[in-house]
Each structure stands twice: as C-alpha cells, then as structure tokens.
Design a protein around this motif. Structure first.
Motif, short mmCIF file in Angstrom:
data_model
loop_
_atom_site.label_atom_id
_atom_site.label_comp_id
_atom_site.label_asym_id
_atom_site.label_seq_id
_atom_site.Cartn_x
_atom_site.Cartn_y
_atom_site.Cartn_z
N HIS A 166 0.78 -1.15 -0.36
CA HIS A 166 -0.03 0.04 0.13
C HIS A 166 0.59 1.36 0.40
CE1 HIS A 166 -1.64 -3.58 2.06
NE2 HIS A 166 -3.13 -2.70 2.64
N ARG B 167 -7.15 3.58 -6.65
CA ARG B 167 -8.10 1.94 -5.46
C ARG B 167 -7.65 1.20 -7.14
NH1 ARG B 167 -11.67 0.95 -2.57
NH2 ARG B 167 -13.24 3.37 -1.47
N ARG B 168 -7.62 2.13 -7.91
CA ARG B 168 -6.95 1.17 -9.19
C ARG B 168 -5.64 0.62 -8.88
NH1 ARG B 168 -10.99 5.13 -11.85
NH2 ARG B 168 -8.89 6.37 -12.01
N ALA C 136 -5.87 -1.99 -6.71
CA ALA C 136 -6.29 -3.53 -7.17
C ALA C 136 -5.21 -4.51 -8.47
CB ALA C 136 -8.36 -3.39 -8.20
N GLU C 137 -5.22 -3.55 -8.76
CA GLU C 137 -3.43 -4.30 -9.88
C GLU C 137 -2.92 -4.78 -9.90
OE1 GLU C 137 -2.91 -4.11 -14.62
OE2 GLU C 137 -3.91 -2.48 -13.42
N GLY D 135 -4.53 -9.71 -2.73
CA GLY D 135 -6.23 -10.50 -3.55
C GLY D 135 -7.02 -9.54 -3.10
N ASN D 136 -6.81 -9.01 -1.69
CA ASN D 136 -8.36 -9.02 -0.69
C ASN D 136 -8.50 -7.64 -1.08
OD1 ASN D 136 -5.03 -9.06 0.69
ND2 ASN D 136 -6.14 -7.99 2.43
N PRO D 137 -9.66 -6.80 -0.27
CA PRO D 137 -10.47 -6.27 -0.50
C PRO D 137 -9.46 -5.31 0.43
CG PRO D 137 -11.79 -7.54 -0.72
CD PRO D 137 -10.55 -8.12 -0.13
N THR D 138 -9.07 -3.85 0.06
CA THR D 138 -8.27 -3.08 0.65
C THR D 138 -9.06 -1.40 0.07
OG1 THR D 138 -5.88 -2.74 1.09
CG2 THR D 138 -6.64 -3.11 -0.58
N THR D 139 -7.84 -0.76 0.91
CA THR D 139 -8.52 0.71 0.85
C THR D 139 -7.57 1.82 0.16
OG1 THR D 139 -9.79 2.95 1.83
CG2 THR D 139 -8.72 1.33 3.16
N SER E 84 -11.51 -14.99 -12.58
CA SER E 84 -11.01 -13.82 -12.44
C SER E 84 -10.82 -13.00 -14.02
CB SER E 84 -10.65 -12.87 -11.99
OG SER E 84 -11.38 -12.84 -10.44
N ARG F 261 -5.09 -14.21 -8.15
CA ARG F 261 -6.20 -13.99 -7.59
C ARG F 261 -8.06 -15.04 -8.12
NH1 ARG F 261 -5.79 -8.62 -7.70
NH2 ARG F 261 -3.56 -7.79 -7.72
#
Length: 330
Positions: A23, A53-54, A57-58, A62-66, A251, A295
C-alpha cells in the motif's frame, strides 16, 4: 542524498509470514510520478482515490483494501504530509473524514527540496520501491501507470537489504525445464539463443524468494506476465512428488480464440518439466504464490486439459508386409 534512498527502502509496512502489503510503496510511487509532472501540486484525497484504488486492485494483494490506509500512515515514515481544511495533520483512515475535511497529501517539504536539488534522486527512489516490492516483469507497466519512466540508475547496496541476485538462476531454470515454457511448451530460439523465455520466480525475490531452481519456472513472456499478475498459478501436487497442474483465475476474462487457447485451456493442464533429477517447485513457494499473488478462485479444469505438446517426434515407420501378403493402395 542517499539518506532518502535509505528511508525509502525502510518504509514501515505490516509484514508477517511473507504477506504482501504494498500500500505505502504504491502511494509513494504515485506521489513521485505526480511530483515529476507538478512539483508544487497537492493530491486531494477525493480526487485521487479512484486512481489509488485501481493501483491497489491491479498491483496489490487479492484481498479487499482501501487507499485510505497508506494516505494516512505514510506520514509516519517522514516522506509524506497531509493537510485538511482544518490545518496540518491527517484526520485518520476513515473514508468519510478524509473526504469531508478535504484531506490533501504531498511529499514532505524536505524531500521536495532534495528532489529539486538532485533530479536523479527521484529515479533512484523509484527503483528501490520497485525492486523491493514488485517483480521485474511488472516494473515498466507500473512506471507507466504512475507517470514515471523506468530509470537505470544503480541503487546503493545498502538499499537492497544487502541481498544480491544470483545471475546464474536464469540459466539453471531454463536448463532444468529444457528451454520450454512450463505452461505451453513454447521453445523458440534464434540460432542457439532462446527468445521469449524467462526464469520466473514463484515466490518473488522481493519477498525473500530464493534464487534456486525449486523457486523457479521457465515461462514464455506472456505466461510469465500472467503468472506475476495472478491470472495463472500452480495447483498442489496430486501425487506428492511435484506433479503440479496449472490453475487459471476465475477473474480472467477473454473472448478471443487466442485467450481461450493460451489461457483458459491451461486450467488443469500438467506443468511441463522439470527434467529428471531437477527439483520441482517447492510446496512452500507454491503456497506463497497462491496466497499472495493468485487472484480469486481457480477455474474448473478444461475438458481438453491434456499435457501440452512436447518436442516434435517422427512417427515410427509401419512394419513391412509379410512375404506373399497382398497390399492395397488407398
């Protein structure tokens, strides 16, 4: 100026058991790219949230994050500052607060001054962020995504955790897999020089992946990129002896015949190689890739998941007819 390179290499990241948490490096790379184009500009959180966010994501796990997490916490590393309409300081990691207070971040004042004095510093810092957090196959496209250009400036040894890559790994891996892509069997060369074949780390070097054959795969350029992006992976060995099968992410979307043949049809196909006597991918490295890079869930095995074609063989000649036997011509 090496102080800033050292500080870049030492970003405090949540880490346990090889878990990826890129991050802060992604936000830092993004901020360096924006500085390159607008040295005095601020990054209003509500305006850059979509971009961040993009990127996560890329290129993130793989887990959701902010993106709120690095936007707030990067301040503690001394390279980033945040202000709101209420004054200096970040309001925290809650999305509503960051948006409502018009939180804006940018590189720390001392770092901005250092970058102005020495323009080459930006490239050196970017190179450290890339080398310590991402595989080489993703560097060029990641630079393009954040507005940077790949820089060939050498990184001081202290900035690379004092680890040096084994330059012989590529040859060892390609030899073990007999100069064929372990996924599709591609084996192109110009003369005696292989082209489009690469040694892929299963557990990334940036995350303590060793430069050894049991942490490598010989892959063509396409399948190397898809492996590092989490589209392709390795299933557990069914016989306990290293007979891995290829897994393909649910995916992944591809409607062309090429996408079906080169990606979707690989689901369930046995990995080609390595040759007898060479060590297959170690379970620990396969598990790391499955947990940190691959993923989503795997697709069901393709109905045509037969082994990929190996080297061409010449059919054996038909046996000669017995003396006196009649022959027919069709």
């Amino acid at each position: 100026m090496d102080e800033w390179v050292e500080r870049t290499a030492g970003l405090r990241q949540w880490a346990r058991g090889g878990v990826r948490a890129p991050h802060k490096p992604l936000l830092f790379l993004y901020a360096l790219g924006r500085f390159r184009h607008d040295a005095d500009g601020e990054l209003l959180y509500s305006a850059v949230e979509g971009d961040l966010r993009r990127l996560l994501a890329e290129y993130g796990p793989g887990n959701p994050t902010t993106p709120a997490y690095p936007f707030h916490h990067l301040v503690s590393d001394g390279v980033w500052e945040v202000r709101t309409d209420r004054g200096p300081g970040s309001p925290g990691t809650k999305l509503g607060q960051l948006r409502e207070t018009r939180a804006a971040g940018r590189l720390a004042p001392d770092l901005r001054a250092a970058l102005r004095r020495d323009p080459s510093l930006l490239g050196r810092m970017a190179r450290v962020l890339l080398d310590l957090n991402f595989p080489p196959s993703l560097h060029a496209e990641l630079c393009e995504a954040v507005g940077l250009e790949p820089d060939g400036t050498e990184v001081p040894p202290a900035a690379t955790k004092r680890r040096q890559r084994n330059r012989r790994m590529r040859e060892a891996v390609l030899t073990a897999y007999e100069y064929r892509c372990a996924f599709c069997g591609y084996d192109g060369s110009i003369g005696l020089v292989p082209v489009g074949l690469e040694a892929a780390h299963v557990r990334w070097w940036a995350f303590d992946g060793p430069d050894v054959v049991e942490n490598g795969l010989c892959l063509c350029s396409l399948h190397h990129k898809l492996f590092d992006k989490g589209v392709l992976g390795l299933g557990a060995a069914e016989d306990g002896a290293g007979a891995h099968r290829i897994i393909v992410s649910q995916s992944f979307v591809g409607h062309s015949a090429t996408a079906r043949d080169q990606v979707v049809a690989l689901a369930g196909r046995p990995v080609i190689g390595p040759q007898s006597g060479a060590r297959p991918v170690a379970p620990a490295h396969r598990s790391w890739h499955t947990g940190q890079v691959f993923r989503g869930g795997p697709r069901p095995a393709s109905p045509s998941a037969a082994p990929a074609p190996g080297p061409a063989t010449v059919p054996a000649p038909a046996p000669a007819p017995a003396p006196g036997a009649r022959t027919t011509t069709r």
